[in-house]
Design a protein around this motif. Structure first.
Motif: not given
Length: 658
Positions: A554-562
């Motif tokens: 449950c880390y902050e939202k991101a839109m790319i895997p890296s």
């Protein structure tokens, strides 16, 4: 077991330390390590460029071992190098760390220099072995927010890392003992050697003109020696002579000058690494004739956010890629003796929790629910997010299928996280009535840290908390309370347990989340390693029959895997994050474990040791063992270093081996 001893290199019996204290006892990690600072000999190298292939690596870097509970910081001071002695049962993982710190820089770039780490298989006198890459794995410890935490796999075929000037780096070594492994003493060695930097190695490679010349000569040799019908033996002799002349011209190239000077033996780097220039760390593992049960004795259920996976990996819910991603995360987490569940949060802390992404009549569902590594599984209550007739019919069908299976006793419904008022309690009771109409023995898990507001359960806040079972009976069977409520008051446990009805199948589980905070056990980034491991010691000592943790990714939202990992604002660093996407560190799609996740596994394994000991001598003796070894006396009184852990494990080994 052998005492800890100074490691010697083959060349000149070069040692890294002047004195090493003896080691007492048999153990799994701590009593075999040197914790006393010793006088390390200063490296005396001449001026000028350093060729690491011609200088013993002990002159270039410090190498020493540390236990799995140590947070090896970048400023960790060197210690003596000792023989590592470990103890493990079958179906157990035991880990330790190798710390590396450069004494000098031998590379011309900004790094101090690259280091190669090679490990042999561990072999017993009977010929059994633990194979590198399968049972023996190496991972690089990478700091997160400056704290050593991420364990990035090292390719066993290219086990090279770069050291930075003035900084200590660590390698996490794990020994995974299969269930069928023969008991005995297994021994091996780890070789650490300084290497030339890639740029320097490329600088000594063949020039373009030399490569072209070499290509032409080799091509000529092939043409001359290709099969054909010779008109005479004289022609064949001439061709062989021509080939010999061509090969001699190739050996005369400037790039082979070093080989000529060493009588054609060449640099023989592999042999140098293994025998001449490497620092050698001797490793012994005692595998004993106890096998950890495949199904964990303590159900520990950990959440995986499906929405985080969907966002970061750009997956549409319900697609093949979505199912594959969830399946991959589920299977990967099972190795840590935890029972994963996926979750999606609704309004007011409603939660859709489920262990299997597929419906109960799907072939994959049987595979999931029947997996013996699963100690408990969550059944989805689909109407929690969409209260349609279709959702309710699907739920009824799900329960009808599962309740006829032998694994139904492992099932539970997790409907609401930390309900706060009577309105929310009433919803739980209403859903419970629906579920109990489908199966009378359904189990519902409810987490809470306080009593419902607006009720008149008791005059004080804590008394209202203790009386929650009276409100939720018979609509909750697993009462899961926050350890934060107890603080350091272990005596309050009896008040909680006194309100439960085991005769009705009621259980007491616990959980940690934002709290409790230091010095109590939790899994926040920056806490002591023993503090991480102590979470499970606390569970066992207090007598809880299960454990829940809200989130592992449950880390902050991101839109790319890296994308860079950012911990959620408002939470203590590391809270809700126990592993990282592999793409953050490399091209690998394999999740990257944290040191905290590995310590959770160790704590779960400790429970099996304590359970074995208690089965022989009684629970009171098991509790006494925790105390007299100094491992765990209470939430603010537990071992601060690794030694007591090994004493406890060694005592179980000594008294319980057959």
């Amino acid at each position: 077991m052998e005492s800890g001893q100074t490691n010697s290199a083959a060349a000149g019996d070069k040692t890294q330390n002047s004195s090493v204290p003896p080691v007492e006892g048999v153990a799994g990690g701590g009593t075999s390590y040197g914790w006393v600072d010793g006088g390390l000999q200063a490296s005396s190298l001449g001026n000028g460029a350093i060729d690491p292939t011609k200088v013993h690596s002990a002159d270039l870097l410090h190498v020493w071992s540390m236990p799995s509970t140590a947070n090896v910081s970048q400023q960790e001071a060197p210690r003596p190098l000792e023989h590592v002695n470990l103890l493990a049962a079958r179906n157990e993982r035991e880990s330790f760390q190798i710390a590396l710190r450069p004494k000098v820089s031998w590379a011309t770039s900004a790094i101090a220099g690259p280091v190669q780490v090679q490990c042999t298989d561990l072999c017993s006198s009977a010929g059994d072995r633990l194979v590198v890459g399968q049972s023996v794995t190496l991972r690089r410890v990478v700091p997160m927010l400056g704290v050593p935490d991420a364990l990035v796999p090292i390719d066993p075929l290219n086990s090279q890392i770069n050291l930075l000037p003035g900084e200590t780096s660590a390698i996490w070594v794990s020994l995974n003992v299969p269930s069928g492994q023969q008991p005995g003493l297994y021994e091996g060695e780890i070789f650490i050697s300084a290497m030339r930097a890639e740029a320097e190695s490329r600088g000594e490679s063949l020039t373009k003109s030399e490569r072209y010349q070499l290509y032409k000569e080799l091509r000529s040799c092939i043409d001359i020696t290709e099969p054909r019908d010779y008109s005479s033996s004289e022609e064949m002799v001439q061709r062989l002579a021509s080939t010999s002349t061509t090969l001699r011209r190739m050996l005369a190239l400037p790039s082979f000058q070093d080989c000529q000077e060493s009588n054609g033996l060449g640099d023989m780097m592999d042999e140098d690494v293994m025998n001449n220039v490497a620092v050698r760390l001797k490793l012994s593992l005692t595998v004993w004739d106890f096998t950890l049960p495949l199904t964990p004795s303590l159900p520990a259920v950990f959440g995986i956010s499906e929405t985080v996976i969907e966002d970061r990996f750009c997956l549409e819910h319900g697609t093949k890629g979505w199912y594959d991603a969830l399946d991959h995360h589920f299977r990967w987490l099972l190795q840590y003796r935890i029972s994963p569940f996926f979750c999606r949060w609704g309004d007011s802390m409603r939660i859709l929790a489920y262990t299997c992404p597929w419906p109960a009549d799907h072939p994959k569902a049987k595979e999931y629910y029947s997996d013996p590594r699963l100690a408990a599984y969550a059944v989805p209550y689909a109407p929690i997010l969409s209260s349609t007739d279709a959702a309710k019919n699907s739920l009824r069908r799900e329960v009808e299928i599962l309740k006829s299976e032998a694994h139904w006793s492992k099932s539970y419904f997790y409907l609401w996280d930390e309900p706060l008022n009577m309105e929310q309690y009433d919803v739980i009771c209403s859903i419970s009535n629906e579920l109990r109409s489908y199966a009378s023995d359904v189990r519902i898990l409810t987490t809470y840290y306080c009593g419902p507001s607006g009720s008149e359960l008791a005059p004080s806040t804590f008394e209202a908390f203790v009386k929650v079972p009276n409100v939720l009976r018979p609509h909750t069977q697993i009462f899961c309370t926050s350890e934060w409520v107890l603080g350091t008051r272990e005596d309050l446990v009896k008040d909680i347990v006194a309100e439960l009805r085991p005769d009705l199948g009621e259980e007491w589980w616990t959980y940690v989340c934002m709290g409790p905070s230091d010095p109590q056990p939790n899994w926040h980034l920056g806490m002591r390693g023993t503090q991480h491991r102590a979470v499970m010691w606390r569970v066992w000592k207090e007598g809880g029959t299960g454990f829940l943790y809200w989130g592992t990714n449950c880390y902050e939202k991101a839109m790319i895997p890296s994308a860079e990992i950012c911990f959620r604002r408002g939470l203590p660093p590391g809270d809700g994050v126990l592993f990282y996407p592999g793409e953050v560190f490399s091209s690998s799609h394999e999740p990257v474990a944290s040191t905290r996740l590995e310590r959770i596994l160790s704590g779960m394994q400790d429970i099996e040791y304590l359970k074995l000991y208690s089965s022989r001598y009684g629970r009171e003796e098991g509790l006494a063992l925790l105390g007299k070894t100094g491992v765990y006396l209470g939430p603010d009184r537990y071992a601060l270093d690794h030694g007591p852990i090994d004493v406890m494990r060694g005592e179980v080994y000594r008294t319980c081996r057959s």
